[in-house]
Design an enzyme around this catalytic site. Structure first.
Site, PDB file in Angstrom:
ATOM      1  N   HIS A  56       0.911  -1.182  -0.183  1.00  0.00           N
ATOM      2  CA  HIS A  56       0.003  -0.128   0.183  1.00  0.00           C
ATOM      3  C   HIS A  56       0.927   1.440   0.179  1.00  0.00           C
ATOM      4  O   HIS A  56       1.864   1.214   0.499  1.00  0.00           O
ATOM      5  CB  HIS A  56      -1.071  -0.003   1.205  1.00  0.00           C
ATOM      6  CG  HIS A  56      -1.548  -1.127   1.200  1.00  0.00           C
ATOM      7  ND1 HIS A  56      -2.886  -1.148   2.110  1.00  0.00           N
ATOM      8  CD2 HIS A  56      -2.153  -2.055   0.674  1.00  0.00           C
ATOM      9  CE1 HIS A  56      -3.454  -2.045   2.047  1.00  0.00           C
ATOM     10  NE2 HIS A  56      -3.026  -2.863   0.961  1.00  0.00           N
ATOM     11  N   GLU A  58       0.739   3.771   1.696  1.00  0.00           N
ATOM     12  CA  GLU A  58       0.785   4.399   2.912  1.00  0.00           C
ATOM     13  C   GLU A  58       2.059   3.775   3.506  1.00  0.00           C
ATOM     14  O   GLU A  58       2.555   4.464   4.679  1.00  0.00           O
ATOM     15  CB  GLU A  58      -0.544   4.531   3.942  1.00  0.00           C
ATOM     16  CG  GLU A  58      -1.561   4.966   3.052  1.00  0.00           C
ATOM     17  CD  GLU A  58      -2.384   4.445   2.034  1.00  0.00           C
ATOM     18  OE1 GLU A  58      -3.469   4.911   1.387  1.00  0.00           O
ATOM     19  OE2 GLU A  58      -1.957   3.002   1.881  1.00  0.00           O
ATOM     20  N   CYS A  85      -5.955   1.676   5.900  1.00  0.00           N
ATOM     21  CA  CYS A  85      -6.669   0.372   6.485  1.00  0.00           C
ATOM     22  C   CYS A  85      -5.900   0.292   7.881  1.00  0.00           C
ATOM     23  O   CYS A  85      -4.895   0.933   8.122  1.00  0.00           O
ATOM     24  CB  CYS A  85      -6.135  -0.756   5.554  1.00  0.00           C
ATOM     25  SG  CYS A  85      -4.162  -1.249   5.476  1.00  0.00           S
ATOM     26  N   CYS A  88      -1.812   0.161   7.649  1.00  0.00           N
ATOM     27  CA  CYS A  88      -1.420   1.406   7.383  1.00  0.00           C
ATOM     28  C   CYS A  88      -1.604   2.331   8.405  1.00  0.00           C
ATOM     29  O   CYS A  88      -0.878   3.240   8.883  1.00  0.00           O
ATOM     30  CB  CYS A  88      -2.100   2.002   5.984  1.00  0.00           C
ATOM     31  SG  CYS A  88      -1.384   0.749   4.459  1.00  0.00           S
TER      32      CYS A  88
END
Length: 161
Positions: A56, A58, A85, A88
């Protein structure tokens, strides 16, 4: 949420990165790391198309932020197309990053997926502050809701084909 003009500029870039991710075959998420002075330090998009579901943007920005002094991380802002999420959110908190501003919330994404008949995510969609209390968080940005929804709708339609 009341966003500033600067917030919207960076959020729009995050949505552009999400669009790039979708066009590259990945899930539509993008993020931008910005210094306290407004300088873009790093940006990335989702890169899960190779099967590594931890790639991801992030997480990548959290790792990148090790280049900054802890005090600089604490006053930096992460702008993202979708609310972090839980994975993250935790990375963001562990790295000591500052404010998060997102275009669409986890609750919005969950509602859209349910509306389209998509199954649940493998991880419970928790709000950032449920995972990392105390983080300054702003979102969603109503100005970008239609853009983000259309990207996720396109992903869902591609998955149905």
């Amino acid at each position: 949420m009341s966003t500033t003009d600067a917030d919207l500029v960076h959020l729009r870039r995050a949505v552009d990165l999400a669009r790039e991710a979708l066009e590259a075959g990945d899930e539509p998420f993008g993020s931008v790391l910005v210094s306290a002075g407004g300088e873009v330090l790093a940006e990335d998009r989702n890169r899960v198309g190779d099967g590594d579901q931890t790639r991801h943007p992030e997480i990548e920005l959290a790792r990148w932020s090790l280049r900054l002094a802890p005090a600089e991380r604490a006053v930096a802002t992460v702008y993202t197309s979708g609310e972090h999420c839980p994975m993250c959110s935790a990375a963001h908190a562990w790295m000591g990053l500052g404010r998060i501003v997102y275009a669409a919330s986890a609750a919005q994404l969950t509602a859209w997926h349910a509306q389209w008949g998509a199954g649940p995510a493998p991880v419970r969609p928790l709000a950032i502050q449920d995972v990392a209390p105390g983080l300054p968080v702003d979102g969603p940005a109503p100005e970008l809701e239609d853009d983000v929804r259309s990207l996720h709708r396109a992903l869902w339609e591609r998955q149905q084909a």
